[in-house]
Scaffold this motif. Structure first.
Motif, PDB file in Angstrom:
ATOM      1  N   HIS C 178       0.848  -1.195   0.000  1.00  0.00           N
ATOM      2  CA  HIS C 178       0.000   0.000   0.000  1.00  0.00           C
ATOM      3  C   HIS C 178       0.878   1.238   0.000  1.00  0.00           C
ATOM      4  N   CYS C 181      -1.407   7.621  -0.377  1.00  0.00           N
ATOM      5  CA  CYS C 181      -2.036   8.402  -1.456  1.00  0.00           C
ATOM      6  C   CYS C 181      -1.125   9.530  -1.937  1.00  0.00           C
ATOM      7  N   CYS C 222      -6.010   4.150   2.932  1.00  0.00           N
ATOM      8  CA  CYS C 222      -5.839   3.350   4.150  1.00  0.00           C
ATOM      9  C   CYS C 222      -6.788   3.784   5.240  1.00  0.00           C
ATOM     10  N   PHE C 224      -6.400   7.002   6.840  1.00  0.00           N
ATOM     11  CA  PHE C 224      -5.876   8.122   7.619  1.00  0.00           C
ATOM     12  C   PHE C 224      -6.700   9.365   7.288  1.00  0.00           C
ATOM     13  N   CYS C 261       3.966   4.812   3.812  1.00  0.00           N
ATOM     14  CA  CYS C 261       3.475   6.090   4.318  1.00  0.00           C
ATOM     15  C   CYS C 261       3.318   5.971   5.822  1.00  0.00           C
ATOM     16  N   CYS C 264      -0.410   4.885   6.710  1.00  0.00           N
ATOM     17  CA  CYS C 264      -0.939   3.592   6.282  1.00  0.00           C
ATOM     18  C   CYS C 264      -0.600   2.459   7.240  1.00  0.00           C
TER      19      CYS C 264
HETATM   20  S1  SF4 Z   1      -2.046   7.648   5.240  1.00  0.00           S
HETATM   21 FE1  SF4 Z   1      -3.753   6.972   3.946  1.00  0.00          FE
HETATM   22  S2  SF4 Z   1      -4.723   8.860   3.443  1.00  0.00           S
HETATM   23 FE2  SF4 Z   1      -2.688   9.349   4.079  1.00  0.00          FE
HETATM   24  S3  SF4 Z   1      -1.521   9.373   2.282  1.00  0.00           S
HETATM   25 FE3  SF4 Z   1      -1.357   7.389   3.195  1.00  0.00          FE
HETATM   26  S4  SF4 Z   1      -2.925   6.254   2.081  1.00  0.00           S
HETATM   27 FE4  SF4 Z   1      -3.409   8.349   1.792  1.00  0.00          FE
END
Ligand code: SF4
Ligand code: SF4
Ligand code: SF4
Lengths: 356, 114, 356
Positions: C178, C181, C222, C224, C261, C264
């Motif tokens: 993952h 974003c 995810c 967030f 990230c 995530c």
């Molecule tokens: S934590 Fe989730 S909302 Fe934020 S950038 Fe990562 S995938 Fe996207």
């Protein structure tokens, strides 16, 4: 001596305009890049809205070309052109040099490359195909199955793939794909009566004579379903079926649906030949990258270069009916020009009138 | 179980694969004109109920097609069966009978008849 | 699924990644969430790859979370970013390497804004001078730390002691990846592999012996989503996003999840606990969850680093199932020791989510 016209492109526009130019008494040479006349129509089995065979139209067009004793040069590629006294000299591969008093460009379109819509997964997911691939299956009499040979229980058609889409740079409507989706949906139902068919559309453009009737028939007789919403993405399920995500705009809710086969209705783009020939002949392109006609309403077959004319979908998406009509119009425009009428001057007068 | 002060938010997405499409099948069979609806909204525009509440025949017929049964059951109660929509429909959908057939389908589902 | 289709897209989205002399900016949240990851990254770069990676003690948050949460205004955010650039310039570095995906997105967005609106850049330079007396040069290269790890994935594989392979069965582990974003959804051409079929983590997984799982909700957030999470009343939306992903990946029985990230791994890890306690549902084997790792942790694991040095004990979903499958040794008695060896005490165990 007869005046000479060279027609570039042996699709339906090139064929029908050649036939008409020949009937008008000109000496016509038709250049075709492949070894067959007929263009895209050769790959289409049945035609909307009547479901008649594409072959029949090709036969009709061929007859015109043969009767007119059109000189067809196959596997032709234009290397360069020169303007000479009142006309053009055209050099082909294999060093043939042609002279002509006028040129008609009928270089047509290419189908949109669906893999450019990355989020629809064409070329990646096994059960995403294009409308052209589906047509090929009809043409070859192949069974309509999923990639692993099963009969699809549900099929989705996605309208406007590569058309009306800023993201791929094509903002125009391709005009034929809505009714093609309806036509292909009906054919699916003929082959597979148990299969549910869903068309995902933004607007259904049923403008042609009998298109609306076909649309209605698809609902009434065949039970085809229509969802007003454009796919945001397609993903692959574990069993290889395709999960589509769309807003059902009329229900006002996002929706997901699995389909066993997803058909992308690919639109028109200016063909490679259109781009190449345009460059060689210094022709102007319009905002949509198709050739620019000198006037939207009145000079629909006239290019920016004196003595060069257009017909068919090299100036924009057209149905077969429209293309054939346009081809005949181009032939008569050329006749007009070759008999001494100054078409460009006609623009001038109308321009002056407009400014006055 | 722990009280977190929030729950897993309810999914708004229509889960077409899981939804129950029996009402849709039933109405299609028993009032075939239902199939030709193009969601133009003329029915809703003319509907007295729709003028004063959020009842919407166009939306209702879609909810039927999509299998959003709970919403259909809730919404259909608002129709007065006056039949104005039947007069207005450009596709000749027998809207009034569609309502009746939906109600029958709901009843049949509850009685395990379909 | 046709891999060639994905490869064709991957070819289109390759980006320039500097190969040495990095100015590293840490994430404001990752050190709390996954405390061993950034240290592991620096260690890998310095000790395994012999690279020059510099950290400035004065660097701060990029304010990205505040910016996306509508708390920090754009001008403030840009001025803070300009200050990071100034620190880099002063230290004599040109290649910026943010640890956080959101920071990476912020830096990329700021540079893109300045590219299109040079007057905004001039204004921010002015603010920075007034506020701090500092000046800066625009970075020559900006690459996320996962890009760097991706770039050296083969070197890491060459030194690896373990593979992402089940030592009992010899089968590759099934890995869900993952990307955050903000890694490539805003600027697809700034991410390795683009936005629809990102390759950055896939490349690592393939190279280190695992098998990538592509499931229908792979592209979904995810959970967030900043505003969704920051306000307690909105958290239902956050957990619903993660829930949607788990439900979608569950049938594929993934062994582990890798992310790049900060948000995530945090949400994919912790929400498994919350879902288990709310609804009794767990997604791993025998009541366990699916372990979630950062790419640095996974790099450290294959290189044979002590799992507790990597901070794996701070995960909510216990990582032991994966360590056992691969055959990575660990001492359970040392799991909850601090870095100085002092026992920190065993945390309370959840009721429904089985943890080791
Ligand atoms: S934590 Fe989730 S909302 Fe934020 S950038 Fe990562 S995938 Fe996207
Ligand atoms: S004809 Fe229909 S499918 Fe084709 S581009 Fe136009 S609206 Fe879209
Ligand atoms: S509905 Fe959404 S996707 Fe469609 S045009 Fe509007 S903003 Fe874009």
């Amino acid at each position: 001596m007869n005046k000479k016209v060279v027609v570039i492109g042996g699709g339906i526009a090139g064929m029908e305009s050649s036939a008409h130019l020949a009937a008008l008494g000109y000496e016509v040479t038709l250049l075709e890049k492949t070894d067959k006349l007929g263009g895209h129509l050769l790959n289409w089995e049945k035609l909307f809205p009547t479901m008649r065979m594409g072959k029949e139209v090709v036969t009709f067009l061929n007859e015109g070309v043969e009767k007119g004793k059109v000189n067809v040069i196959y596997n032709a590629e234009i290397l360069n052109t020169k303007e000479i006294m009142n006309g053009f000299s055209i050099t082909l591969n294999n060093n043939i040099v042609l002279e002509s008093d006028a040129i008609l460009v009928t270089t047509g379109y290419d189908l949109f490359d669906a893999s450019k819509k990355e989020e629809y997964g064409f070329g990646i997911y096994d059960n995403v195909i294009t409308s052209a691939e589906l047509e090929e299956k009809f043409m070859k009499g192949e069974k309509i199955t999923t990639s692993d040979g099963k009969i699809p229980k549900r099929i989705g058609f996605v309208h406007c793939v590569g058309s009306r889409d800023e993201k791929v740079g094509n903002t125009y409507c391709s005009k034929v794909c809505c009714v093609t989706a309806v036509k292909q949906s009906i054919e699916i139902k003929e082959h597979l009566p148990e299969t549910d068919v869903y068309c995902f559309y933004m607007d259904l453009r049923m403008y042609g004579m009998h298109f609306e009737a076909l649309y209605r028939e698809s609902q009434e007789k065949w039970g085809v379903n229509f969802v007003r919403g454009r796919l945001s993405e397609a993903c692959e399920n574990m069993d290889g079926s395709i999960l589509v995500k769309v807003e059902d705009t009329l229900a006002g809710k996002p929706m997901k649906m699995s389909v066993d086969l997803l058909v992308l209705m690919v639109g028109f783009e200016p063909s490679l030949g259109t781009k190449k020939v345009g460059k060689i002949l210094n022709l102007q392109f319009g905002v949509n990258r198709f050739f620019k006609t000198q006037d939207q309403h009145t000079l629909t077959n006239v290019s920016n270069v004196k003595g060069i004319f257009f017909a068919g979908s090299c100036t924009g998406p057209k149905t077969i009916t429209n293309t054939i009509t346009d081809a005949r119009a181009a032939a008569s425009t050329i006749a007009n020009y070759l008999s001494g009428h100054d078409i460009h001057n006609r623009i001038m007068t109308s321009d002056i009138k407009a400014t006055v | 179980m722990i009280e977190f002060g929030y729950n897993i938010a309810k999914d708004r997405q229509i889960d077409f694969d899981k939804n129950d499409k029996r009402i849709s099948t039933y109405v299609r069979e028993n009032e075939p004109s239902f199939k030709t609806c193009i969601s133009c909204g003329t029915c809703t525009a003319t509907c007295s109920a729709a003028n004063f509440t959020d009842f919407n025949f166009r939306k209702l017929q879609l909810m039927v097609r999509r299998g959003e049964t709970l919403e259909v059951k809730e919404e259909i109660k608002k129709c007065m069966l006056c039949g104005k929509c039947y007069l207005a429909c450009p596709r000749g959908v027998n809207t009034r009978n569609v309502i009746i057939q939906i109600n029958q389908a709901i009843e049949k589902i509850e009685n395990h008849d379909i | 699924m046709k891999l060639e289709g994905k490869k064709a897209i991957w070819k289109d989205y390759q980006k320039e990644i500097a190969d040495d002399k990095y100015f590293y900016v840490r994430s404001c949240i990752r050190q709390n969430f996954f405390p061993g990851s950034e240290t592991a990254f620096i260690r890998i770069l310095r000790e395994e790859l012999g690279k020059d990676i510099f950290e400035h003690p004065c660097h701060t948050t990029c304010t990205g979370i505040g910016y996306h949460g509508d708390i920090v205004p754009l001008d403030t955010m840009m001025t803070v970013v300009a200050r990071q650039f100034a620190l880099m310039t002063e230290a004599g570095y040109e290649n910026l390497v943010p640890s956080c995906i959101t920071s990476f997105g912020i830096y990329t967005e700021v540079l893109d804004t300045w590219h299109h609106f040079p007057e905004v850049e001039a204004k921010v330079r002015d603010y920075l001078i007034k506020a701090t007396g500092r000046e800066f040069k625009i970075p020559v290269n900006i690459a996320h730390a996962s890009d760097i790890t991706y770039k050296f994935r083969k070197e890491i594989a060459a030194k690896a002691k373990y593979k992402l392979v089940n030592k009992e069965t010899g089968q590759p582990l099934k890995v869900v990846e993952h990307i955050g974003c903000h890694y490539s959804k805003m600027f697809p051409d700034k991410g390795v592999g683009g936005a629809e079929y990102p390759y950055v983590l896939v490349g690592m997984i393939e190279e280190w012996g695992g098998e990538v799982v592509d499931y229908p909700e792979r592209r979904h957030c995810c959970g967030f989503g900043f505003r969704q999470y920051l306000v307690q009343a909105n958290r239902g939306y956050s957990i619903a996003c993660s829930h949607k992903k788990f439900e979608s990946m569950e049938p594929y029985k993934p062994d582990m999840i890798i992310t790049n990230c900060p948000g995530c791994p945090m949400f994919l890890d912790k929400w498994q606990y919350a879902i288990a306690e709310m609804e009794g549902k767990t997604y791993g084997e025998n009541g366990h969850g699916i372990p979630v790792f950062t790419y640095e942790e996974v790099a450290g694991m294959v290189l044979g680093y002590n799992p507790w040095d990597l901070g794996l004990q701070t995960h909510q979903v216990s990582c032991e199932t994966v360590l056992d499958k691969i055959g990575i040794p660990y001492n359970p008695d040392e799991k909850y020791n601090g870095i100085n060896g002092i026992k920190l005490g065993v945390p309370e165990m959840p009721v429904n989510l089985k943890c080791c």
